[in-house]
Write an enzyme that holds these catalytic residues in place. Sequence first.
Site, mmCIF file in Angstrom:
data_model
loop_
_atom_site.group_PDB
_atom_site.id
_atom_site.type_symbol
_atom_site.label_atom_id
_atom_site.label_comp_id
_atom_site.label_asym_id
_atom_site.label_seq_id
_atom_site.Cartn_x
_atom_site.Cartn_y
_atom_site.Cartn_z
ATOM 1 N N LYS A 48 0.808 -1.220 0.000
ATOM 2 C CA LYS A 48 0.000 0.000 0.000
ATOM 3 C C LYS A 48 0.845 1.275 0.000
ATOM 4 C CE LYS A 48 -1.231 1.099 4.859
ATOM 5 N NZ LYS A 48 -0.484 0.139 5.693
ATOM 6 N N HIS A 185 1.537 -4.084 14.661
ATOM 7 C CA HIS A 185 2.062 -2.898 13.970
ATOM 8 C C HIS A 185 2.200 -1.792 15.013
ATOM 9 C CE1 HIS A 185 2.858 0.219 11.100
ATOM 10 N NE2 HIS A 185 2.633 -0.561 10.060
ATOM 11 N N GLU A 261 6.920 -6.068 7.880
ATOM 12 C CA GLU A 261 6.157 -5.512 6.763
ATOM 13 C C GLU A 261 6.541 -4.055 6.514
ATOM 14 O OE1 GLU A 261 2.289 -5.973 8.435
ATOM 15 O OE2 GLU A 261 2.194 -8.119 8.081
HETATM 16 C C1 PLP Z 1 0.489 0.168 6.460
HETATM 17 C C2 PLP Z 1 0.920 -1.151 6.981
HETATM 18 C C3 PLP Z 1 2.265 -1.534 6.917
HETATM 19 C C4 PLP Z 1 3.360 -0.615 6.427
HETATM 20 O O1 PLP Z 1 3.650 0.323 7.387
HETATM 21 P P1 PLP Z 1 4.929 1.311 7.255
HETATM 22 O O2 PLP Z 1 4.811 2.140 8.456
HETATM 23 O O3 PLP Z 1 4.791 2.037 5.976
HETATM 24 O O4 PLP Z 1 6.153 0.463 7.276
HETATM 25 C C5 PLP Z 1 2.597 -2.788 7.358
HETATM 26 N N1 PLP Z 1 1.673 -3.641 7.841
HETATM 27 C C6 PLP Z 1 0.359 -3.317 7.920
HETATM 28 C C7 PLP Z 1 -0.592 -4.306 8.445
HETATM 29 C C8 PLP Z 1 -0.052 -2.058 7.505
HETATM 30 O O5 PLP Z 1 -1.338 -1.716 7.628
#
Ligand code: PLP
Length: 379
Positions: A48, A185, A261
């Site tokens: 994303k 996260h 991620e």
């Molecule tokens: C948006 C998102 C990410 C990426 O986050 P960053 O802060 O850009 O590294 C990773 N995992 C999930 C589940 C997300 O929603």
Amino acid sequence: MAVPKSTLKKLVEKHGTPLFVVDHDEIRRNYAEFRKRLPRVQAYYAVKANPDPAIVRTLYEEGASFDVASMPEFKIVYENIKGLPPKTRQDFIWDKIIYANPIKANETLQDLDRYKPLVTYDNEEEVRKIRKHAPHAGLALRLSVPNTGAMVELSSKFGAASGEAVSLIETATAAGLVVEGLSFHVGSQTMNLENYVQALNLAAGVFREAADRGLNLKLIDIGGGFPAPYDTQVQPLEVLAKRINAELDRLFPPEVEILAEPGRFLVATAGTSVAKVIGKARRDGKRCYYLDDGVYHTFSGIIFDHCQYHVEAFKSGPTEICSVFGPTCDALDTISLAEQLPELKLGDYVFSRNIGAYSAASSTWFNGFPPAKVVHINR
Ligand SMILES: *Cc1c(COP(=O)(O)O)cnc(C)c1O
């Protein structure tokens, strides 16, 4: 390493504005840095942040895996995973793709099931949906963890409380599903490294409690949040990684698989936008510039990502504080009310660096203005 101004100038002369330049060498450097600093961790690029297929291909060639959150994102990755014979692709799905949106529509689960995907969940309703519509999926329980000091907060929307975690793992297991591990996260652009430490300790507690009840978890997904170097206050990944590695080694035995991620960290510094000055005024004594790109387009991160980007001129000279606006009729379309810029003429170009994440990805066609043209260099 930033794309030189002279290269930007050449590109803009060839392609016009608004322009969004993606530097694939920079993406490769960021990926290599991530791998070097976090050697136990497999990186699942969060699509994303910037779903451009060329970015997916570059990261795939470097060895990355992918985090997707919708069926169209899943398809972007799946169709761009080349080099594996189609028949064996399915077996590689877990290694290459995690579907990391804890809430999935029934139709999405039905579409996903044949790929036997790894998906996240954080509540009982979702267990019932997965059991019915995607019984071949593997599960990772998303935990709610502190998001203190992150630029973008996520803990209010997703994540099971650690107190209910083991019971949710039992519910899924009783439904005949397999819970492979945990995910979390810490919030995007995390400036507080303690978030990772606390989250890892919470997760380790859930691992222990689950093991006591005969449920053996084997993977931990430490999510995104790794900050991009927007300014000098951001600590380098090296510092954050040292702390994370120490906790990983202390809390999780070597056989536990570690995923992350990263989105922003891999692509933010790889994107540069170039826009043209299309209007100029002085209002209440303040110089105002109007560009052919704005917050409904490449600068959308100002609204959705709470991010601020600097606008720089190609020319030098004495500067003054200026307002910089986008091209649409909406007053919200304001890039900055305080940029230091030299006197610019109509037709002059300006550029913004570190705009590769959450920018082009959320660009719209508002007011009839199309998104910026994307050019890839070093691909
Ligand atoms: C948006 C998102 C990410 C990426 O986050 P960053 O802060 O850009 O590294 C990773 N995992 C999930 C589940 C997300 O929603």
